[in-house]
Scaffold this active site. Sequence first.
Site, short mmCIF file in Angstrom:
data_model
loop_
_atom_site.label_atom_id
_atom_site.label_comp_id
_atom_site.label_asym_id
_atom_site.label_seq_id
_atom_site.Cartn_x
_atom_site.Cartn_y
_atom_site.Cartn_z
N PRO A 231 0.91 -1.22 -0.06
CA PRO A 231 -0.47 -0.01 0.08
C PRO A 231 1.10 0.81 0.04
CG PRO A 231 -0.77 -1.44 1.87
CD PRO A 231 0.52 -2.00 1.69
N GLU A 452 15.05 0.92 27.69
CA GLU A 452 15.99 1.48 26.27
C GLU A 452 17.67 1.26 26.51
OE1 GLU A 452 13.98 1.62 24.24
OE2 GLU A 452 11.57 1.04 25.74
#
Length: 684
Positions: A231, A452
């Site tokens: 797409p 993180e």
Amino acid sequence: MADHEKTPKGRPDKPGRLAGRSPFSSPAAWLVLIALAVFLFRAFQDVGVRRIGYSQWKEMLRSQSFERVVVGPDWVRGYPRPAEVAAENDRDKGKGQAGLPYVATRMTGDDELIKDIEKSKVEYDAVSSSGMGDVFWVWVAPIALGLLFWGWVMRRMTGQMGQGPPGVMTFGKSKARIHMEPDTGITFKDVAGIDEAVEELQEIVEFLKTPEKYRRLGGRIPKGVLLVGPPGTGKTLLARATAGEAGVPFFSLSGSEFVEMFVGVGAARVRDLFQQATAKAPCIVFIDELDALGKSRNSGIMGGHDEREQTLNQLLAEMDGFDNRASLIVMGATNRPEILDPALMRPGRFDRQVLVDRPDKRGREKILQIHARNVKLGPDVDLRSVAARTPGFAGADLANVVNEAALLAARRNKSAVGRAEFEEAIERVVAGLEKKSRRINEREKEIVAFHESGHALVSWLLPNADRVTKVSIIPRGLGALGYTLQLPIEDRYLLTRSELRDRMAGLMGGRVAEEEIFGEPSTGASNDLQQATGLARMMVRDYGMSSLGPVSLSDDHGPTFLGLKGPESRSYSDRTALEIDREVQALVTEAQGRARDVLRRHRDKLDMLAARLLAVEVVEEEEIVRLWGPKVERPGGIDSHGHEEAPPEHPSRPVSAAGGASHACAPSAPKAVAGTPDPERGPT
């Protein structure tokens, strides 16, 4: 853009018009209209009066029931007295007849009428003939209303209501929009990043412009061209540009516009579409989202959708039957080619399939230049650098990046769009919007910071992992409390086993960091586990990168540009399935062990980045280099224990990871983000 062509007679050819025939051209229509007028005249003739016999009327006159009398040439009318009206109200009980005048047909030669009126001592009057008001209400109004009603019915049935709703007889009419693309100026110059697809369609343009060049040599142009790809890669734009280059009419519609609730309507619309297109040939018929219409008829043994199948059968017949000399090209676009019917894909229908894939770095730069033509860029903006930071982005994604950057600059009251706005726009597309209003407590913030930092450190020290460009503990998107942004240095189309193992270790780095610092993991690593397990399962089932050997155990039936998979069906035994599960678990456990070794040997670097994140919340790549030093790439690197390793004498041969792979693992995946979901949302 012209919405229609001119007919040979110079009149606009309106869709749905029945060959210029008027609804009043048939004698039967006039007979029906006259009968309707007579019926309406009878219906309106006695509106507002009560018709009675002449003798009864004279009896009411003698009994002084009338207050006023009007005598006409052939009728008499009497208005009842107020006392009579009140009595009628009591008798009728609200039926609405009280107070209406009594009308009777007058008998000719009755000389006693005037004497009876004078004897009753009522007010009376006479009219010599029917007035214009009576003529209008009795004759003109009913006939005019009948004509208007008949015309409205016929217009509804023939679909000539202009912009109104479709008529009864327009269900079988095609809803295709006809455009003349030269008026819009859309050509191949407006298409970038898909040069190979443009070259494939140049031949179509040449045939539409000069068909004799091919017919002279006995060549036959493809009847259909199918544009397939993910797409947002520009399939519809490419079809419009093809029509614009050729300078021919362009029929545009979606596959879902054929299917209605009534069986047979879609087939009728297909026939009408090809009739209109053949009349305007040479032209291009473009069917967007072809999978809504051309889904395989073998999708299920029981049940089905008769309307869709009949529509597909009619499309197959039309594409196989229209004249080759008509210069009619059918173009389709889909991002799900694996579900299309095989009869639609065979030569003679959609002869040519053109892949419209995501652009490479050079293509992304050209696309950015097109979308940035009307945007005022700052002197610090380098579109080549923006293209390098957006690997795997489709054309629609890049257009969104440029638009988001322009909106951010306007929000900040800047005179030009700068580099900072482009970087923020890329992060918005990749990770979602910042949620600065979300407040988390200090302990959760510390967990997110170490989580993180674990992702970043393991990926930084392993040589085959993608480079870390940004680490943040600002919540973004749907439940992510932090993210580590990783982007490859260049476009990649192949992945080796060592690269997949390093990527899995980087995914497990956040969970391992939580265990090492806080003694237990949190729910924030759920998405990391899903991605790592998915990579491991594809290594075992799809790529043959396990102890099971070089065997493909997946049931892949074609490319899936949407990343969707149908119901899982396996062609191996339960024992093999158990071995697959064990291999997947072993690979994930190995990745966890490698991440643990790296974090334990470089605990100081982990604490360093976590402390910096708690202080400033966002750390860029330049600051990571100052904290940890440059990332060591091959040749030479950091092994699983954090030691530098020599380059291999015989590097392993790359194994294709693009053939039928899910986009979670494909090298062209646009988003390489390790996020921390919100613990309140639970595992995701």
